[in-house]
Design a protein around this motif. Structure first.
Motif, PDB file in Angstrom:
ATOM      1  N   SER A 131       8.660   0.623  -1.162  1.00  0.00           N
ATOM      2  CA  SER A 131      10.047   0.744  -1.604  1.00  0.00           C
ATOM      3  C   SER A 131      10.837   1.671  -0.688  1.00  0.00           C
ATOM      4  N   ASP A 132      10.233   2.785  -0.301  1.00  0.00           N
ATOM      5  CA  ASP A 132      10.943   3.748   0.539  1.00  0.00           C
ATOM      6  C   ASP A 132      11.179   3.201   1.943  1.00  0.00           C
ATOM      7  N   LEU A 133      10.195   2.493   2.501  1.00  0.00           N
ATOM      8  CA  LEU A 133      10.390   1.935   3.849  1.00  0.00           C
ATOM      9  C   LEU A 133      11.430   0.828   3.847  1.00  0.00           C
ATOM     10  N   HIS A 134      11.447   0.016   2.804  1.00  0.00           N
ATOM     11  CA  HIS A 134      12.490  -0.997   2.708  1.00  0.00           C
ATOM     12  C   HIS A 134      13.861  -0.335   2.620  1.00  0.00           C
ATOM     13  N   ALA A 135      13.962   0.715   1.819  1.00  0.00           N
ATOM     14  CA  ALA A 135      15.245   1.408   1.669  1.00  0.00           C
ATOM     15  C   ALA A 135      15.691   2.041   2.985  1.00  0.00           C
ATOM     16  N   LEU A 136      14.750   2.593   3.735  1.00  0.00           N
ATOM     17  CA  LEU A 136      15.094   3.186   5.028  1.00  0.00           C
ATOM     18  C   LEU A 136      15.676   2.142   5.968  1.00  0.00           C
ATOM     19  N   GLN A 137      15.043   0.988   6.043  1.00  0.00           N
ATOM     20  CA  GLN A 137      15.521  -0.052   6.953  1.00  0.00           C
ATOM     21  C   GLN A 137      16.923  -0.522   6.573  1.00  0.00           C
ATOM     22  N   LEU A 138      17.176  -0.655   5.284  1.00  0.00           N
ATOM     23  CA  LEU A 138      18.508  -1.075   4.850  1.00  0.00           C
ATOM     24  C   LEU A 138      19.538   0.013   5.122  1.00  0.00           C
ATOM     25  N   ASP A 142     -12.380   1.915   2.032  1.00  0.00           N
ATOM     26  CA  ASP A 142     -12.611   0.476   1.923  1.00  0.00           C
ATOM     27  C   ASP A 142     -11.394  -0.380   2.269  1.00  0.00           C
ATOM     28  N   GLY A 143     -10.242   0.257   2.561  1.00  0.00           N
ATOM     29  CA  GLY A 143      -9.072  -0.492   2.988  1.00  0.00           C
ATOM     30  C   GLY A 143      -8.248  -1.113   1.883  1.00  0.00           C
ATOM     31  N   THR A 144      -8.541  -0.807   0.636  1.00  0.00           N
ATOM     32  CA  THR A 144      -7.761  -1.372  -0.458  1.00  0.00           C
ATOM     33  C   THR A 144      -6.507  -0.527  -0.707  1.00  0.00           C
ATOM     34  N   LYS A 145      -5.470  -1.186  -1.195  1.00  0.00           N
ATOM     35  CA  LYS A 145      -4.237  -0.469  -1.526  1.00  0.00           C
ATOM     36  C   LYS A 145      -4.477   0.492  -2.684  1.00  0.00           C
ATOM     37  N   SER A 146      -3.774   1.609  -2.654  1.00  0.00           N
ATOM     38  CA  SER A 146      -3.816   2.562  -3.753  1.00  0.00           C
ATOM     39  C   SER A 146      -2.538   2.455  -4.575  1.00  0.00           C
ATOM     40  N   ALA A 147      -2.453   3.258  -5.625  1.00  0.00           N
ATOM     41  CA  ALA A 147      -1.266   3.248  -6.472  1.00  0.00           C
ATOM     42  C   ALA A 147      -0.027   3.693  -5.714  1.00  0.00           C
ATOM     43  N   GLY A 148      -0.224   4.433  -4.614  1.00  0.00           N
ATOM     44  CA  GLY A 148       0.919   4.919  -3.853  1.00  0.00           C
ATOM     45  C   GLY A 148       1.591   3.878  -2.975  1.00  0.00           C
ATOM     46  N   PHE A 149       1.000   2.695  -2.872  1.00  0.00           N
ATOM     47  CA  PHE A 149       1.563   1.695  -1.957  1.00  0.00           C
ATOM     48  C   PHE A 149       2.971   1.276  -2.363  1.00  0.00           C
ATOM     49  N   ALA A 150       3.210   1.100  -3.651  1.00  0.00           N
ATOM     50  CA  ALA A 150       4.518   0.610  -4.106  1.00  0.00           C
ATOM     51  C   ALA A 150       5.638   1.567  -3.707  1.00  0.00           C
ATOM     52  N   LYS A 151       5.396   2.861  -3.795  1.00  0.00           N
ATOM     53  CA  LYS A 151       6.430   3.826  -3.408  1.00  0.00           C
ATOM     54  C   LYS A 151       6.684   3.773  -1.903  1.00  0.00           C
ATOM     55  N   ILE A 152       5.622   3.744  -1.119  1.00  0.00           N
ATOM     56  CA  ILE A 152       5.780   3.660   0.337  1.00  0.00           C
ATOM     57  C   ILE A 152       6.562   2.404   0.702  1.00  0.00           C
ATOM     58  N   GLU A 198       2.800  -4.886   7.801  1.00  0.00           N
ATOM     59  CA  GLU A 198       3.710  -6.037   7.770  1.00  0.00           C
ATOM     60  C   GLU A 198       4.396  -6.171   6.406  1.00  0.00           C
ATOM     61  N   GLU A 199       3.763  -5.633   5.348  1.00  0.00           N
ATOM     62  CA  GLU A 199       4.356  -5.697   4.022  1.00  0.00           C
ATOM     63  C   GLU A 199       5.437  -4.636   3.814  1.00  0.00           C
ATOM     64  N   LEU A 200       5.571  -3.747   4.770  1.00  0.00           N
ATOM     65  CA  LEU A 200       6.606  -2.716   4.689  1.00  0.00           C
ATOM     66  C   LEU A 200       7.898  -3.144   5.368  1.00  0.00           C
ATOM     67  N   VAL A 201       7.920  -4.337   5.943  1.00  0.00           N
ATOM     68  CA  VAL A 201       9.128  -4.852   6.588  1.00  0.00           C
ATOM     69  C   VAL A 201      10.031  -5.470   5.530  1.00  0.00           C
ATOM     70  N   ALA A 202      11.255  -4.983   5.438  1.00  0.00           N
ATOM     71  CA  ALA A 202      12.205  -5.551   4.481  1.00  0.00           C
ATOM     72  C   ALA A 202      12.525  -6.996   4.843  1.00  0.00           C
ATOM     73  N   ASP A 203      12.752  -7.824   3.837  1.00  0.00           N
ATOM     74  CA  ASP A 203      12.988  -9.250   4.065  1.00  0.00           C
ATOM     75  C   ASP A 203      14.182  -9.508   4.976  1.00  0.00           C
ATOM     76  N   GLU A 204      15.146  -8.615   4.945  1.00  0.00           N
ATOM     77  CA  GLU A 204      16.370  -8.827   5.707  1.00  0.00           C
ATOM     78  C   GLU A 204      16.217  -8.485   7.191  1.00  0.00           C
ATOM     79  N   MET A 205      15.092  -7.912   7.568  1.00  0.00           N
ATOM     80  CA  MET A 205      14.942  -7.394   8.926  1.00  0.00           C
ATOM     81  C   MET A 205      14.292  -8.391   9.882  1.00  0.00           C
ATOM     82  N   PRO A 206      14.860  -8.592  11.069  1.00  0.00           N
ATOM     83  CA  PRO A 206      14.132  -9.310  12.117  1.00  0.00           C
ATOM     84  C   PRO A 206      12.894  -8.490  12.506  1.00  0.00           C
ATOM     85  N   ALA A 207      11.749  -9.138  12.570  1.00  0.00           N
ATOM     86  CA  ALA A 207      10.515  -8.407  12.846  1.00  0.00           C
ATOM     87  C   ALA A 207       9.628  -9.186  13.790  1.00  0.00           C
ATOM     88  N   LEU A 208       8.863  -8.453  14.572  1.00  0.00           N
ATOM     89  CA  LEU A 208       7.852  -9.048  15.446  1.00  0.00           C
ATOM     90  C   LEU A 208       6.525  -8.408  15.098  1.00  0.00           C
TER      91      LEU A 208
END
Length: 282
Positions: free
Chosen positions: A265-272, A253-263, A73-83
């Motif tokens: 950013s890239d998913l937001h850019a793809l949606q835009l 353990d389900g915690t975010k890694s350092a790679g989360f920020a890139k993923i 859900e955190e990979l959804v860009a703010d501008e996108m309608p999402a369910l």
């Protein structure tokens, strides 16, 4: 525009706290002809349905970790309608066909209402009446909302793209139908009618240029389209994006890694990027 639920705390995993964040950008024409669908990111198991499961607390925690597409859900860009489905897929999987006779995973006890889990173990006993109650409570309203969002996009733009957002384990789990398939960084799921070649290739090129390995329809295949439009309306396009979890989280353990920020950013850019592509560009 986001419709979702949140978990009050990790210590109270069965508390269902609904939250509706409905944001209309204003001018209907400004709303993009896109719906981002996130069906498997929730960990919520409401108390009413938790009693049906036959697991220990440790087994529950493990199964939720294995089967949840955390942080999607955190990979959804703010501008996108999402369910965003607000309940764990272990309660109800809205990505499956409602009718078990149409759903290949039903043979493994993993149709719309799971009785078996990631290790192909029994996790729940359900009567037909309880199964129907779950479907009416969660499955049917979700699909009504999805169909309504698609219909609204068609009314405004005469087209709608569904981005079906998922993640998958770096190592195959026993429940999977194709455990020996290649496990790339990004798996793109397609449909013969609803995923035009140009759409598939545009997504693949985007991820390849960002340095990810990409495959089509393996280890997971297909993408969601509401039954009202499925194999009937070419104006509805859809692509599933599956992200290997090891890219953005510690799978132990389900915690975010350092790679989360890139993923993210890239998913937001793809949606835009997809938002700004006109039909004439296809």
């Amino acid at each position: 525009m986001i419709i979702m639920g949140t978990l009050a705390s990790d210590d109270n995993m069965n508390r269902f706290v609904p939250r509706n964040d409905l944001h209309d950008p204003g001018d209907g024409e400004a709303v993009p002809p896109i719906v981002v669908h996130v069906p498997h990111s929730a960990t919520v198991i409401p108390d009413e349905f938790a009693r049906d499961f036959v697991w220990t607390p440790a087994e529950r925690t493990s199964e939720i970790l294995q089967m949840t597409d955390l942080y999607m859900e955190e990979l959804v860009a703010d501008e996108m309608p999402a369910l965003i489905f607000p309940v764990s897929r272990l309660v109800c999987d809205v990505e499956r066909f409602r009718d078990d006779t149409r759903e290949v995973m039903a043979e493994r006890g993993m149709g719309a209402t799971y009785t078996h889990g990631s290790q192909r173990q029994l996790i729940r006993r359900l009567s037909p009446a309880k199964r129907e109650k779950i479907l009416r409570r969660f499955y049917d309203p979700h699909h009504e909302r999805l169909s309504g969002m698609v219909a609204a996009a068609l009314d405004r733009h005469d087209r709608c793209l569904i981005i079906d957002l998922h993640s998958f384990a770096s190592e195959a789990l026993p429940y999977e139908l194709n455990p020996t398939a290649e496990r790339p960084d990004i798996c793109l799921g397609t449909d013969a009618l609803h995923t035009p070649e140009e759409l598939a290739n545009r997504n693949a090129a985007f991820f390849t240029e960002k340095g990810y390995s990409v495959t089509f329809d393996q280890p997971f295949a297909g993408t969601i389209v509401p039954l009202r439009y499925y194999r009937q309306d070419h104006r509805v396009t859809s692509i599933m994006i599956e992200i290997k979890r090891g890219l953005y989280m510690d799978e132990a353990d389900g915690t975010k890694s350092a790679g989360f920020a890139k993923i993210q950013s890239d998913l937001h850019a793809l949606q835009l990027m997809l938002r700004d592509v006109s039909p004439a560009d296809g």
